[in-house]
Design an enzyme around this catalytic site. Structure first.
Site, PDB file in Angstrom:
ATOM      1  N   GLU A 100     -27.965  10.736  -5.505  1.00 48.28           N
ATOM      2  CA  GLU A 100     -28.577  11.433  -4.364  1.00 48.28           C
ATOM      3  C   GLU A 100     -27.507  11.723  -3.298  1.00 48.28           C
ATOM      4  OE1 GLU A 100     -31.498   8.979  -2.444  1.00 48.28           O
ATOM      5  OE2 GLU A 100     -32.391  10.656  -1.346  1.00 48.28           O
ATOM      6  N   LYS A 117     -36.363  17.140  -2.632  1.00 50.14           N
ATOM      7  CA  LYS A 117     -37.027  15.829  -2.685  1.00 50.14           C
ATOM      8  C   LYS A 117     -38.420  15.937  -2.088  1.00 50.14           C
ATOM      9  CE  LYS A 117     -35.920  10.985  -1.489  1.00 50.14           C
ATOM     10  NZ  LYS A 117     -34.890  10.119  -0.868  1.00 50.14           N
ATOM     11  N   CYS A 159     -34.718   9.961  -6.019  1.00 49.33           N
ATOM     12  CA  CYS A 159     -34.979   8.602  -5.523  1.00 49.33           C
ATOM     13  C   CYS A 159     -36.471   8.296  -5.333  1.00 49.33           C
ATOM     14  CB  CYS A 159     -34.176   8.366  -4.247  1.00 49.33           C
ATOM     15  SG  CYS A 159     -33.803   6.604  -3.979  1.00 49.33           S
ATOM     16  N   SER A 216     -30.208   3.971  -3.997  1.00 47.35           N
ATOM     17  CA  SER A 216     -31.149   2.867  -3.780  1.00 47.35           C
ATOM     18  C   SER A 216     -30.363   1.620  -3.412  1.00 47.35           C
ATOM     19  CB  SER A 216     -31.942   2.652  -5.078  1.00 47.35           C
ATOM     20  OG  SER A 216     -32.768   1.517  -4.980  1.00 47.35           O
ATOM     21  N   GLY A 263     -15.927 -25.116   8.240  1.00 47.62           N
ATOM     22  CA  GLY A 263     -17.341 -25.133   7.860  1.00 47.62           C
ATOM     23  C   GLY A 263     -17.596 -24.248   6.651  1.00 47.62           C
TER      24      GLY A 263
END
Lengths: 621, 621
Positions: A51, A126, A182, A219, A337
């Protein structure tokens, strides 16, 4: 005789799992061209890219600049002319909506251009526009109203080599490609048990009758999302008996990590192809014209567990943010740490030990083991360190503020001064040498504000800002176990060549402090894993003085942040009401800190960052 | 005889221009109840409140918590029971969309509840959902599909007092109210010369036939926006011959300032009522049943010019953010420059001089006049100051970094250290005494990154982050002129009581440094206005060493940021191409700083902040 029995060479399609840089139109076009040339050399007829592959996803408000949109069109036309003539390529791009001002609507479409024979042949829009979490597509785009498909002529790929003039059979060799982008794929009401949008573009295509449905996606990664994608596509392929090719973007773009893992399903809903996770890839698939189905292809291995998956995501995210911002080296404050230890390990894997500088900044409140543990870690990783004690600077601030602070008690102000001295020193080093500073805060502390704004929150990228503290521990444990089990480990042995300079290509020293700790090869020194977490901003301080145990805290946060539960709901599963109310109050009050945090790599379905939009001046808990 | 000649008492409607706190449902309901009681005492029949008045606008991701939405319903029901029985009230609220999962759609509506006779009588949904700039309504809401209206029964207000049993005439006394929410009004294709949305709710209502159109808004302030609203409503009222009542929210909510200025237009398109700008208000209007039109009412004065308008906006924004975040006092670093001078003046006007602390932090590079100018300003404002020299701390950092930085030249790293020392000291004071730190950067420097992250950018609120440098000058000049002209000035004389502690209630000292500078009464010392701007981070440094003159810079930025012009377009009007390209590059590269900036009060149509969504790791200039 012109009619011959053609050898059944299946048509080849390919997924180019590319890693674009946002806005770099020329660079992204070159990536597409390279993939196209490679695909053409393998006899591929149709190439899919992700995309918005021409500009990278998400381009965000760059789309508001008309010249940016115009440049996309120019780049696309030029690319079309450069592509190999045998190949059709689907490229993600943005197209102006000519009806916007007449009919009322957004000025752009999120589209796909079909490039073939030197030209943009067709455009597809889309239809479903995600506008939730990190997605803002309704901000820019008008939804397409029609289902999208085109006919791919296969004559070039099926030409009868024994008789090149033969054309009779070839005229029948066409396949119909349904095109989606998508979100168009994410509205299977059977799979979800609900409708997310009023229309389902897949149903439309199936009713219309197409041979294959292709999907161009960007995605973003979150833990477990690939399993969800695969389950959803399996369902949809089977439901409509429709082969599906799903192309995902790869790479880190600010807070978002795109994991690739592009996939292909046959009509029976079987996964027959998968591209690499967290690496660019070109996945070639074959379509059999007799069975009208995809044939089994390469299935790249998936990460073995969630820890490996998250690790790979973070390594990719750190590497891409660093490089796409123009940096080569990073600097990290090493406290001894576990958070800074994990970030240093990720950075080393992402960029190579020679590109990571650890800075130790002990104060009079630092325990001896802090320095030892940090040095042991650095030795394990093979990274360089500097030690800059901050005691003198602390005294300098004390003296400067003496008259103003007299008669007040040591408290948060003094604790924060220490953290901000360290933040200032780290930024001085970053500025002086052109390094990127990585901040090391985890999601649990970002949630409750157990971190110092302009202090330990400083950095260009918050590498583990979406990793809960309990996951920080499991990642470090997994990392140590992997090293203990695999020695120099598999991720650096050539299989995954796209991950250079992996931490594991530098096996931990056998005589380092770490090995003394538990006798095994490890990355994170055992003492870092076993000691109680502490900010060490006053004598004897540990995190659990101020916070509930991290397993309790993380469960409350999971319910609050991810599951949108109320205090009552969280208490009802057995959490102490005082603790729950305190945590909710802390989360709400820390919003001003999170607003000023650097981008944090998103690895969950709800991260602080672009998809977290909370008011600051509010009264809600 | 029951039939009598009724005295033509026009029906009263009122606009409650309220200032909600986001999420404070109980508090906001109380504000509505107070306004309702007051309105009822004045004989008002219908009270309007702003969009989402029960939760405040914008509630943002609080809407994702189901319990928050449930609480709104509960609060609304309770409020309905408390309201005076004679009054109908329109309250902005959020309503679940029961069809969301069945038909596909967002889970909520942005709605209005009609509260009357102890109950929620009707619900109306917003039809046009803004999703651009700072607005994200498609993220949460499903658009309403129908036009909204209801019948208001006027019998209570028209009862014949001479014969209380008379009802015949009263039964005819009804008016039809068309109901719209904010954006519903912003799609007049005649006015805009284009359609922004496919439907126009006003056309629908006019065709349906209503007596009045009411609109419940939360329309954020930007320079000149009120003129636009008035022109638009004038056009729409006239076009449809429809009286219109427009209710706007008041107050600062994070970066957004809502200016109120609610307005009413009659059928002829004449503005017949206007509520105060930048203050809460209750505007009462009368509807004449004979002419079916609104009668002339109070028209509050508008700010005299853009400088006054911006000044009032910033004062409101600073006051509300401070108070809504739970602070009483603020601390500001006073450099002796014009930006911090303006912020100190705004804070003093917003909170009172006793609640503003100025901190001077001179370095060895600070000029003498810096300290003098800052002290003169503080004296003019009547605010307390502390002076904390930073020379010793600078030496401390030098010593700490000595071995690491040896053989390097003084540069950005060292300049930033100074700024970050100051940032650390200011935060120490803020943390120690519970003050809010206001940062003082202007829009021009935020645009090009001429500011230090974790240094002078530190603060809970960036008061003038959307004010270009040239406007900073004009605001200060205006402020001085106003004082010179008006003496103790009109804004503190009781007319504008909602602005407490105005800077001008404390007339500048007649013997301060300021007066010596130019012989006039002034707030901003003349030297601050006349000297060349400088960060004073190295000897002799002035801003124009690194940047083009501010009038040039601001024009380029205006074209780039507000008008979305390309480099070529900006150059074509006569700007030097080297300068333009440099500025564009600086703007793009400073994105990482802006991402970590505190909320900045929005006063233009395109501010950095929630409505500015740019990628960081990108290649676009």
């Amino acid at each position: 005789m012109d009619i011959v029995c053609l050898t059944a060479t299946p048509m080849k399609l390919a997924i180019a799992q590319l890693n674009p840089t946002i806005g770099d139109l020329a660079g992204n076009a070159q990536h597409i061209l390279n993939a196209a040339n490679h695909a053409a050399s393998k006899g591929v007829r149709l190439l899919l890219t992700p995309e918005l592959s021409i500009c990278g996803y998400p381009p965000r408000d760059l789309l508001l600049n008309p010249s940016f949109v115009t440049s996309m069109a120019t780049t696309l036309e030029k690319l079309a002319q450069q592509l190999p003539p045998s190949l059709a390529v689907l490229v993600g791009t943005v197209i102006p909506n000519p009806q916007a001002h007449i009919a009322g609507g957004k000025p752009l479409f999120n589209s796909i251009a079909l490039l073939e024979q030197g030209k943009v042949q067709q455009i597809f829009h889309k239809r479903l526009l995600p506008t939730y979490d990190v997605f803002d597509e309704n901000r820019y785009f008008e939804p397409g109203l029609h289902s999208n498909s085109f006919t791919l002529d296969l004559k070039d790929s099926k030409i009868n080599t024994q008789n090149p003039k033969s054309k009779i059979q070839n005229l029948k060799s066409k396949i119909q490609i349904g095109v989606t982008i998508c979100e168009d794929l994410w509205n299977d009401e059977e799979f979800w048990g609900k409708r997310n949008y009023a229309v389902n573009p897949i149903t439309d295509l199936a009713e219309q009758g197409v041979d294959i449905i292709v999907n161009l996606s960007a995605s973003p990664y979150s833990v477990g999302k690939q399993q969800l994608r695969e389950a959803m596509l399996r369902h949809t392929a089977k439901r409509y008996q429709q082969p599906i090719l799903y192309t995902n973007q790869l790479g880190g773009n600010d807070d978002l990590i795109f994991d690739g893992s592009s996939i292909a399903f046959n009509r029976a809903g079987e996964m027959i192809g998968r591209a690499c996770a967290f690496e660019t890839d070109l996945l070639i698939l074959e379509f059999d014209e007799q069975t009208r189905d995809l044939l089994p292809a390469t299935i790249a291995p998936a990460p073995e567990n969630e820890d490996e998956e998250i690790w790979l995501a973070l390594v990719l995210g750190v590497r891409d943010y660093t490089h796409k911002c123009g940096f080569k080296k990073v600097v990290i404050g090493l406290s001894g740490g576990i958070d800074s230890a994990l970030v240093a390990a990720i950075a080393t894997a992402a960029l190579g030990a020679e590109n990571v500088l650890g800075v130790l900044m002990p104060s009079p409140y630092s325990s001896d083991h802090s320095v030892q543990d940090a040095l042991a870690l650095a030795e394990n990783l093979g990274i360089k360190t500097y030690t800059l004690p901050i005691g003198e600077l602390m005294q300098g601030y004390d003296r400067t503020l003496e008259s103003l602070f007299k008669d007040t008690e040591f408290g948060i102000a003094e604790e924060n001064i220490q953290s901000r001295i360290r933040g200032n020193l780290l930024m001085a080093i970053a500025n002086k040498f052109g390094y990127l500073l990585l901040s090391t805060g985890n999601k649990s502390e970002m949630a409750v504000g157990y971190c110092t704004l302009y202090g330990d929150m400083n950095g260009g990228l918050a590498a583990i800002a979406d990793v809960p503290k309990t996951r920080v521990y499991s990642l470090c444990q997994w990392l140590n176990n992997r090293v203990a089990t695999d020695g120099v480990a598999d991720v650096a042995d050539g299989e995954r060549e796209a991950i250079p300079g992996n931490i594991l290509s530098k096996p931990p020293s056998v005589d380092g402090v770490a090995d003394l700790a538990d006798g095994e090869r490890e990355v994170i020194p055992g003492n870092i894993l076993s000691k109680p977490p502490s900010a060490e901003l006053k004598p004897g301080q540990i995190d659990q003085d101020s916070l509930p145990p991290y397993d309790v805290l993380d469960d409350i946060l999971q319910r609050l942040i991810h599951e949108h539960q109320s205090a009552d709901q969280i208490i009802s599963v057995g959490h102490d009401s005082t603790v729950v109310n305190k945590v909710l109050r802390l989360v709400s009050r820390a919003e001003f800190k999170r607003r000023q945090a650097p981008p944090g790599l998103k690895i969950t379905d709800r991260a602080f960052g672009t998809g977290w939009r909370m008011p600051i001046a509010c009264r809600c808990f």
